[in-house]
Design an enzyme around this catalytic site. Sequence first.
Site, PDB file in Angstrom:
ATOM      1  N   ASP A  35       0.852  -1.176   0.000  1.00 21.83           N
ATOM      2  CA  ASP A  35       0.000   0.000   0.000  1.00 21.83           C
ATOM      3  C   ASP A  35       0.897   1.238   0.000  1.00 21.83           C
ATOM      4  O   ASP A  35       2.117   1.142   0.239  1.00 21.83           O
ATOM      5  CB  ASP A  35      -0.893  -0.038   1.240  1.00 21.83           C
ATOM      6  CG  ASP A  35      -1.802   1.165   1.341  1.00 21.83           C
ATOM      7  OD1 ASP A  35      -2.434   1.505   0.325  1.00 21.83           O
ATOM      8  OD2 ASP A  35      -1.878   1.763   2.426  1.00 21.83           O
ATOM      9  N   ASP A  37      -0.390   5.074   0.892  1.00 22.54           N
ATOM     10  CA  ASP A  37      -0.742   6.052   1.928  1.00 22.54           C
ATOM     11  C   ASP A  37      -0.800   5.384   3.293  1.00 22.54           C
ATOM     12  O   ASP A  37      -1.537   4.419   3.501  1.00 22.54           O
ATOM     13  CB  ASP A  37      -2.093   6.691   1.610  1.00 22.54           C
ATOM     14  CG  ASP A  37      -2.073   7.461   0.298  1.00 22.54           C
ATOM     15  OD1 ASP A  37      -1.129   8.242   0.092  1.00 22.54           O
ATOM     16  OD2 ASP A  37      -2.991   7.275  -0.519  1.00 22.54           O
ATOM     17  N   ASP A 205      -1.422  -0.945   6.013  1.00 23.59           N
ATOM     18  CA  ASP A 205      -1.669  -0.287   7.299  1.00 23.59           C
ATOM     19  C   ASP A 205      -3.146  -0.246   7.670  1.00 23.59           C
ATOM     20  O   ASP A 205      -3.481  -0.133   8.842  1.00 23.59           O
ATOM     21  CB  ASP A 205      -1.150   1.147   7.264  1.00 23.59           C
ATOM     22  CG  ASP A 205      -1.995   2.040   6.367  1.00 23.59           C
ATOM     23  OD1 ASP A 205      -2.693   2.924   6.883  1.00 23.59           O
ATOM     24  OD2 ASP A 205      -1.976   1.845   5.143  1.00 23.59           O
TER      25      ASP A 205
END
Length: 331
Positions: A35, A37, A205
């Site tokens: 990922d 961001d 995250d």
Amino acid sequence: MPAAITPPAVPMAKSMALPHISSPDQKRKIICFSDFDGTIFMQDTGHILFDAHGCGSKRREILDEQIKTGERSFRDVSEEMWGSLKVPFDDGFEVMEQTLEIDRDFQSFHNWCLANDVPFNVISAGLKPILRKVLDTFLGEEASARIEIVANDAEIKDDGSEWKPIWRHDTELGHDKALSIAEARSEAELTCENGTVPLIVFIGDGVSDLPAAREADVLFARRGLRLEEYCIENQIKYYPFDSFADIQKRLEQIQKEDAEKTAGKGLPAIFNPRANLWRRVSSQQAVPRFAIMSPSKEEKMFLWPEAFSELKTPQFEVNEISASIVPPAQA
């Protein structure tokens, strides 16, 4: 817990082609998907833009809540957010350059990937032009060009009067990360002439990363954030990390243990059987295909099956991964 639903193998775009595996003495190939961001960068690129040049933080928080409750789809809400921007691309990028903070060890980790022939791919629900510009700026264009970005495209008018996402998939998610990794698996299938298959790694995250993470053999979740919380609540096996240095250290250990147990041949010592049913058959045999379900609400993303397993070899214990489920304070 519901049984896993494995996505179909889809022919992968040429730009995402995986390296050919042929040498019997070669270490097992590791392929990383991450990922963007909150994972490579600590902040969210879209949020920075929306707060400074679009709908503003208060409206954005309301829209984020509508996604979480299932009132509106991610794609629908995202179109409103991107549509609220009225700023030229370069002007909008200025605030991102001033605000974004890259993981302190990402550049070193990426150099390790290059030195060890580990393909590193970004899989994001964001817009590819933005992510590429960010990587070009923080890593340099040469290093950035070595990272494949799998994300939505965009049409952005020169005067900034319109920002329109061009969605990668026709789903409520806009970009089905699970399907993108399934595409990579399909290509990996073609490289298995000698029965050796790569190890698929996902780094994330947030809970929105779960559809992609469930397709990986090894999952890394940034410590203290939403993805780790749901891994703990749902007993999902994962490795926590504070920086990409933790990921590098763990992957070096996994690669070493795999070489000791398998000599880089056949199945990895750690593998995800429900995402890799095709691995159970010879590369010369037909590969089974299964229907894909793209979750439209956050709750569906929690339905991770107990998918991780190991070969029955004596040295590497499942408990090593399971221990990471327990928060440090309770360990």
